[in-house]
Write a protein that holds these residues in place. Structure first.
Motif, mmCIF file in Angstrom:
data_model
loop_
_atom_site.group_PDB
_atom_site.id
_atom_site.type_symbol
_atom_site.label_atom_id
_atom_site.label_comp_id
_atom_site.label_asym_id
_atom_site.label_seq_id
_atom_site.Cartn_x
_atom_site.Cartn_y
_atom_site.Cartn_z
ATOM 1 N N UNK A 90 -6.521 -6.852 -13.356
ATOM 2 C CA UNK A 90 -7.636 -7.499 -14.071
ATOM 3 C C UNK A 90 -7.181 -7.976 -15.453
ATOM 4 N N UNK A 91 -6.424 -7.129 -16.154
ATOM 5 C CA UNK A 91 -5.918 -7.507 -17.477
ATOM 6 C C UNK A 91 -4.986 -8.706 -17.375
ATOM 7 N N UNK A 92 -4.123 -8.702 -16.363
ATOM 8 C CA UNK A 92 -3.197 -9.815 -16.183
ATOM 9 C C UNK A 92 -3.925 -11.118 -15.870
ATOM 10 N N UNK A 150 1.911 -0.610 -14.972
ATOM 11 C CA UNK A 150 1.568 -0.349 -13.580
ATOM 12 C C UNK A 150 2.758 0.224 -12.818
ATOM 13 N N UNK A 151 3.931 -0.363 -13.012
ATOM 14 C CA UNK A 151 5.132 0.077 -12.292
ATOM 15 C C UNK A 151 5.500 1.508 -12.656
ATOM 16 N N UNK A 152 5.563 1.807 -13.951
ATOM 17 C CA UNK A 152 5.960 3.147 -14.392
ATOM 18 C C UNK A 152 4.946 4.203 -13.949
ATOM 19 N N UNK A 158 -5.553 2.321 -11.375
ATOM 20 C CA UNK A 158 -4.632 1.809 -12.393
ATOM 21 C C UNK A 158 -4.177 0.394 -12.046
ATOM 22 N N UNK A 159 -3.848 0.159 -10.775
ATOM 23 C CA UNK A 159 -3.376 -1.164 -10.366
ATOM 24 C C UNK A 159 -4.471 -2.209 -10.522
ATOM 25 N N UNK A 180 0.807 -1.228 0.000
ATOM 26 C CA UNK A 180 0.000 0.000 0.000
ATOM 27 C C UNK A 180 0.839 1.276 0.000
ATOM 28 N N UNK A 181 1.933 1.372 0.800
ATOM 29 C CA UNK A 181 2.709 2.622 0.800
ATOM 30 C C UNK A 181 3.276 3.012 -0.558
#
Length: 539
Positions: free
Chosen positions: A530-532, A470-472, A524-525, A103-104
């Motif tokens: 969901x896509x993954x 997601x990461x970027x 976004x996450x 979460x952080x």
């Protein structure tokens, strides 16, 4: 592996040029500025700064708090990751623990300090619940708590991913050979994980040593190297040369980290295959590790709980009347709304351009025979340990006086370079597992290299690309250190605006902006997850 072609060389040339312009050249200018003085090129700046007792104190303060952070974070991250992989804790609880730990990562680090103040301060939420303050939140204690919360998610993810590749069959073999529990644990778990444990410790140290957001909000009189750099560069009388010297000093731990990681790499194990077996029943182990994991996640969530309460009250903790006034203020104040929009724009462009650059570098390295393709591995190693503040300062020195100063362009490329390593390794690992003859087969069928990439490689990389997205995006939304020297009045981001609002003690507006960032990142996450999941089901 496909032989080099004209289009591959063209992509290689463009990608390499980007890193020369936005990595090699800025760092070169930074080093040059550190040696410039009234006498020309000399070591005077270094002698002056190294004789500054305040700077030396700040440097060793950073070493002290970052080292302790690395120790605590590594132990906690290892324990939680071990609990998720080698205990019989129920799956729903494991999912909650895994989600709670990260979460952080969805919040700017500068928000951590304000959450700690509102939770553990004299009038904080947790202080009121317990009836007394647990510790003095300003200075070393607050920094240590903030740094541990900040570095725990990436250290955990590193451990969590590495545990996937531990072959549980060896635990059974060790048990059958009547090994003592300590010996069995060392040989089957600890020994294969030494490289990753060292990597997590180095990562935690570098992140805390170079972070500016947390000390900016809760550092108090405990001076650290990041705040020293900020004061020299953005104080009443900015000094670029002295700032460059401090930035170079911040690179010293990074250099040692690279050497240490190279050494620890020899301890990594590579199994040919993995055996999935049931975990041996051990109720004491499960209960203890389960309670530890729940306690850590609970402590992290409780620290940020006040952020979801205070903005909905008139004046926490003095006037607890429910209100939407603070949200109305943010949305009605065009400046605050523009700041949020700027962050979303920067994150979106960083993500799209970053994926194109990262994927190009990875596919050239893994799927072609281009000479010099291993250069991208070197870039990955450098960006992995390069502090965000140092990179941002090098951009400021390089582009100062040019038309690019204070524009979104350098902020976007700073983010792309700063966060290059993780997406690159994701793409590289994914591409290396694909059939190496697909491009050759496509060529025999008359398809061009680009067409094969588009029709075959990209569809099989969709899950990895989603993870890269997601990461970027998330990191670009929450970054503080990397952009603190690059923003202007027109390109102000949420992280820099929070720093500005701090001076006016507008903590409710700070929490509202933080919630907007948190909500955006959660959305976004969730979409990416969901896509993954859909991709895994199709597979």
């Amino acid at each position: 592996m496909l032989n080099a072609r004209t289009e591959m060389r063209a992509i290689y040339g463009v990608t390499l040029t980007i890193f020369v312009l936005f990595l090699v050249l800025p760092i070169g200018v930074l080093l040059l500025n550190s040696f410039q003085s009234t006498k020309g090129l000399s070591l005077d700046n270094y002698f002056n700064m190294l004789s500054n007792n305040e700077l030396i104190t700040a440097f060793f303060n950073s070493i002290k708090v970052s080292s302790l952070t690395a120790l605590i974070t590594t132990i906690l991250a290892f324990s939680i990751a071990y609990a998720l992989h080698f205990t019989n804790i129920c799956k729903p609880l494991k999912s909650m623990i895994r989600a709670g730990v990260v979460i952080p990562m969805l919040l700017p680090t500068i928000t951590y300090g304000f959450a700690i103040i509102y939770s553990f301060g004299n009038q904080g939420l947790i202080t009121q619940i317990l009836g007394k303050a647990l510790f003095n939140i300003y200075g070393f204690n607050g920094l240590l708590l903030g740094y541990v919360i900040y570095t725990l998610p990436p250290a955990f993810l590193l451990m969590h991913n590495a545990f996937v590749y531990i072959d549980k069959k060896f635990i059974v073999v060790s048990t059958l050979m009547m090994d003592r529990p300590g010996r069995s644990f060392y040989n089957t778990i600890l020994r294969p994980m030494l490289g990753t444990i060292g990597g997590a410790a180095v990562l935690s140290f570098i992140l805390s040593f170079t972070d500016y957001g947390i000390p900016a909000s809760i550092g108090g009189t405990y001076s650290v190297i990041a705040t020293q750099l900020y004061q020299v560069m953005l104080g009443s009388i900015p000094n670029f040369n002295n700032g460059a010297v401090i930035a170079v000093l911040m690179l010293v731990p990074a250099a040692f980290s690279v050497i240490l990681l190279k050494y620890l790499d020899r301890f990594n194990f590579h199994y040919d295959k993995f055996t999935y077996i049931d975990i041996v029943q051990n109720r004491i182990r499960d209960v203890l590790l389960g309670l530890l994991s729940i306690a850590v996640v609970g402590a992290v969530i409780s620290t940020f709980l006040v952020m979801f309460i205070a903005p909905f009250l008139v004046n926490f903790p003095y006037n607890l009347t429910f209100t939407f006034e603070h949200f109305t203020t943010v949305f009605s104040t065009s400046n605050l709304y523009e700041v949020y929009k700027n962050s979303a724009i920067v994150a979106s462009f960083t993500t799209v351009l970053g994926i194109v650059i990262v994927y190009s570098a990875a596919i050239l390295n893994v799927r072609t025979n281009l000479k010099g393709r291993a250069t991208f591995d070197i870039v990955s190693m450098v960006t992995n340990t390069l502090p965000g503040m140092v990179l941002g300062l090098s951009y400021l020195l390089l582009f100062n006086g040019s038309s690019l100063k204070g524009t979104f362009i350098i902020i976007i490329f700073c983010n792309i370079v700063h966060y290059f390593t993780a997406p690159y390794l994701m793409a590289k690992n994914s591409l290396s597992k694909m059939n190496p003859t697909w491009e050759i087969t496509g060529g025999l069928l008359g398809d061009s290299w680009f067409k094969t990439i588009y029709r075959v490689i990209l569809p099989n990389s969709l899950s990895t690309i989603t993870e890269m997205f997601s990461y970027y995006f998330i990191n670009s939304m929450v970054t503080v250190s990397g952009v603190i020297f690059l923003v202007s009045a027109q390109t102000s981001l949420v992280s820099s605006k929070i720093k500005e609002l701090q001076h006016f003690a507008k903590f409710n507006e700070i929490f509202v902006l933080s919630l907007l960032i948190f909500g955006t990142n959660i959305l976004v996450k969730c979409i990416c997850d969901y896509i993954q999941k859909r991709q895994f089901k199709k597979a």
